[in-house]
Design an enzyme around this catalytic site. Structure first.
Site, PDB file in Angstrom:
ATOM      1  N   ASN A 270      -5.172  -8.469   7.228  1.00 16.43           N
ATOM      2  CA  ASN A 270      -5.588  -7.341   6.397  1.00 16.43           C
ATOM      3  C   ASN A 270      -6.589  -7.699   5.312  1.00 16.43           C
ATOM      4  O   ASN A 270      -7.357  -6.856   4.872  1.00 16.43           O
ATOM      5  CB  ASN A 270      -4.352  -6.680   5.756  1.00 16.43           C
TER       6      ASN A 270
ATOM      7  N   CYS B 181      -4.343  -8.700 -11.817  1.00 13.27           N
ATOM      8  CA  CYS B 181      -4.678  -9.160 -13.159  1.00 13.27           C
ATOM      9  C   CYS B 181      -3.389  -9.515 -13.888  1.00 13.27           C
ATOM     10  O   CYS B 181      -2.600  -8.647 -14.214  1.00 13.27           O
ATOM     11  CB  CYS B 181      -5.407  -8.073 -13.927  1.00 13.27           C
TER      12      CYS B 181
ATOM     13  N   SER C 203       1.049   1.528  12.109  1.00 13.74           N
ATOM     14  CA  SER C 203       1.177   2.480  11.004  1.00 13.74           C
ATOM     15  C   SER C 203       0.166   3.601  11.174  1.00 13.74           C
ATOM     16  O   SER C 203      -0.988   3.347  11.529  1.00 13.74           O
ATOM     17  CB  SER C 203       0.941   1.744   9.689  1.00 13.74           C
TER      18      SER C 203
ATOM     19  N   GLY D 164       4.755   0.784   8.949  1.00 12.30           N
ATOM     20  CA  GLY D 164       4.657  -0.591   9.468  1.00 12.30           C
ATOM     21  C   GLY D 164       5.723  -1.509   8.892  1.00 12.30           C
ATOM     22  O   GLY D 164       6.299  -2.332   9.609  1.00 12.30           O
TER      23      GLY D 164
END
Lengths: 134, 389
Positions: free
Chosen positions: B152, B326, B200, B72
């Site tokens: 997404n 994080c 994709s 993609g």
């Protein structure tokens, strides 16, 4: 991912909770990532006799608070002040780059444990990365 | 160690055994180069063309307009950089604030290095762009509008038909990143005025490392990769034959199973949400469930970090995704959750659960049970959560 030490302390944190009869409290906050540790200390003649804490943050920071809490019970304030960055690095085990800030969290906790002044939670103290206490 | 229970189908999907089986001969016996003129080369060429037909059929286009890429991201870069390279005068691109980095970073590259002006259209709290905002942003310099079909992170479905009609009216190229849409909702380009679209394979139970770009008849752009003129000159480099074959089989399967999976996933999503709201206090859905594909659920749990929740779930055998990396020194918070108006703390406390064709009712029930355990446990650690009395 996490090393075995971090994984163990994250899944089974030692000394988690609060002490209603704490002699001192310490508060660590990171304004960028939001990691927060509230720790309660009980002292017997300058020696840490009991400790508890509550922690908000990533899994490594929760584990770090647990590791530190386990290490400092039975230590005098003088002994705590002699702990070095390399001691902390060894305690925490191998860390990924994104977890390295937890060394500073540990050092900041230790710095405050060596010289506790607060009796109750009053204000936030922000951790400055790379400026560990020792 | 037990096989983890997978709730991250938006990240990637397990390869369908039928896809794998179909690919295997092209990894050993059928090794010929598709550009070769002898029989074993011709055989692989034929396999590629068969896959092209199946993929074209899935999205309702002519097979000659489908060009295989490495995925993609390459498809997105090919069209964005291709349109930009062709446009010497018009230097304005319109996109949305919730696009995948494959679009946003390419737009930023074109801004920095090729003098393009980029207008990023905001979204509402459900994560949907307003077509009127896009029309207002259009100028005589606009050469491209690029908006994803399905987001997404939160699963919001964009008004693609309306955006396409608008672009057609103003004679502006409309590109649609459909990586998260194909296989989840019907995507029929006979009914959607789209000039180019990217897909994709590994999001639809196919292999990683292969995707495609659809270009409407008459759209001519220079290729991103030059060389041996494979893919009708649009994408040079010896073809990933096994990957393309797998992509074709996966396309055929998701097309056949689309409505069955859609109904099943919607049922599982509803089951999850009912159990979630019964079992766990103080959680909030990011986005609007009614404006989303049913496979994506983004939730915030107050008082704890999404990262620690996902880590605990991982230790308990569940795979879920988080909305912030994080890091204590940089702000790597989800740009999508920011765009729908979530605060930094809310973003840090969010996780994404994505359901797929292989998810079962038992797995959903297990997830809710372990989610409850983990949330309650992490909240008991947290100074930022007051346990309700």
């Amino acid at each position: 991912m996490f090393n075995d030490i971090i994984c163990d302390h994250f899944m089974n944190p030692r000394n988690i909770g609060e002490l209603t009869d704490a002699d001192y409290v310490i508060e660590i906050s990171n304004p960028i990532c939001g990691d927060t540790v509230h720790m309660y200390l009980k002292l017997n003649q300058e020696v840490i006799s009991d400790v508890a804490y509550r922690a908000y943050g990533c899994s490594t920071s929760i584990a770090t608070a647990s590791i530190v809490s386990e290490k400092i019970v039975g230590m005098s304030k003088t002994e705590i002040s002699s702990i070095t960055r390399s001691n902390v690095v060894e305690w925490l085990g191998e860390l990924e780059p994104s977890q390295l800030h937890c060394v500073d969290i540990a050092l900041n906790i230790l710095n405050q444990c060596a010289n506790p002044t607060k009796k109750k939670f009053e204000q936030k103290e922000f951790l400055i990365e790379g400026e560990g206490a020792f | 160690m037990h096989t983890p229970i997978y709730f991250d189908y938006n990240a990637t999907t397990p390869i369908d055994p039928r896809v794998l089986e179909g690919m295997l001969p092209y990894l050993h016996n059928h090794f010929g180069n598709p550009s070769s003129t002898y029989s074993i080369g011709y055989r692989t060429k034929e396999a590629i063309e068969m896959a092209r037909k199946d993929i074209a059929n899935l999205i309702g286009v002519e097979d000659g307009n489908v060009f295989f890429t490495s995925g993609g991201s390459e498809a997105n870069s090919t069209i964005l950089k291709g349109i930009a390279a062709k446009s010497s005068k018009k230097k304005h691109i319109i996109t949305s604030s919730i696009e995948h980095p494959a679009i946003l970073k390419t737009c930023d590259y074109l801004r920095k290095h090729h003098g393009f002006q980029i207008t990023t259209i905001p979204v509402n709290s459900a994560g949907i762009v307003d077509v009127n905002d896009i029309e207002r942003a259009m100028t005589s310099q606009t050469v491209l509008v690029t908006v994803m079909m399905v987001n997404n992170e939160i699963g919001s479905i964009q008004p693609i038909k309306e955006i396409g009609n608008l672009c057609k009216k103003h004679n502006i190229h409309f590109h649609c990143d459909a990586v998260q849409a194909v296989g989840k909702i019907p995507v029929n380009l006979k009914e959607l005025p789209i000039d180019s679209l990217s897909m994709s394979a590994h999001k639809i139970y196919g292999p990683k490392g292969v995707g495609c770009l659809y270009l409407r008849e008459g759209v001519n752009i220079p290729p991103l990769i030059l060389g041996g003129s494979q893919e009708f000159g649009m994408r040079s480099g010896t073809e990933n034959v096994a990957g393309i074959v797998g992509f074709g089989i996966a396309a055929k399967i998701v097309q056949e199973d689309l409505y069955f999976n859609l109904t099943k996933i919607e049922y599982l999503r509803n089951l999850f949400l009912t159990n979630l709201h019964t079992e766990i206090e103080d959680c909030l859905i990011n986005g609007d469930i009614h404006a989303n594909v049913p496979s994506t659920i983004n939730i915030q749990f107050s008082g704890i970090r999404g990262e620690s929740l996902a880590s605990m779930l991982n230790e308990l055998g569940f795979c879920v995704s988080i909305a912030s990396a994080c890091s204590s020194t940089s702000s790597k918070l989800s740009h999508v959750l920011k765009a729908i108006g979530r605060t930094d703390d809310e973003i840090r406390s969010s996780i994404r659960i994505s359901i797929g064709a292989l998810t079962t009712e038992d797995e959903v029930n297990q997830l809710v049970r372990h989610l409850k355990h983990s949330v309650v446990r992490l909240r008991s650690f947290s100074p930022k959560y007051q346990i309700p009395v």
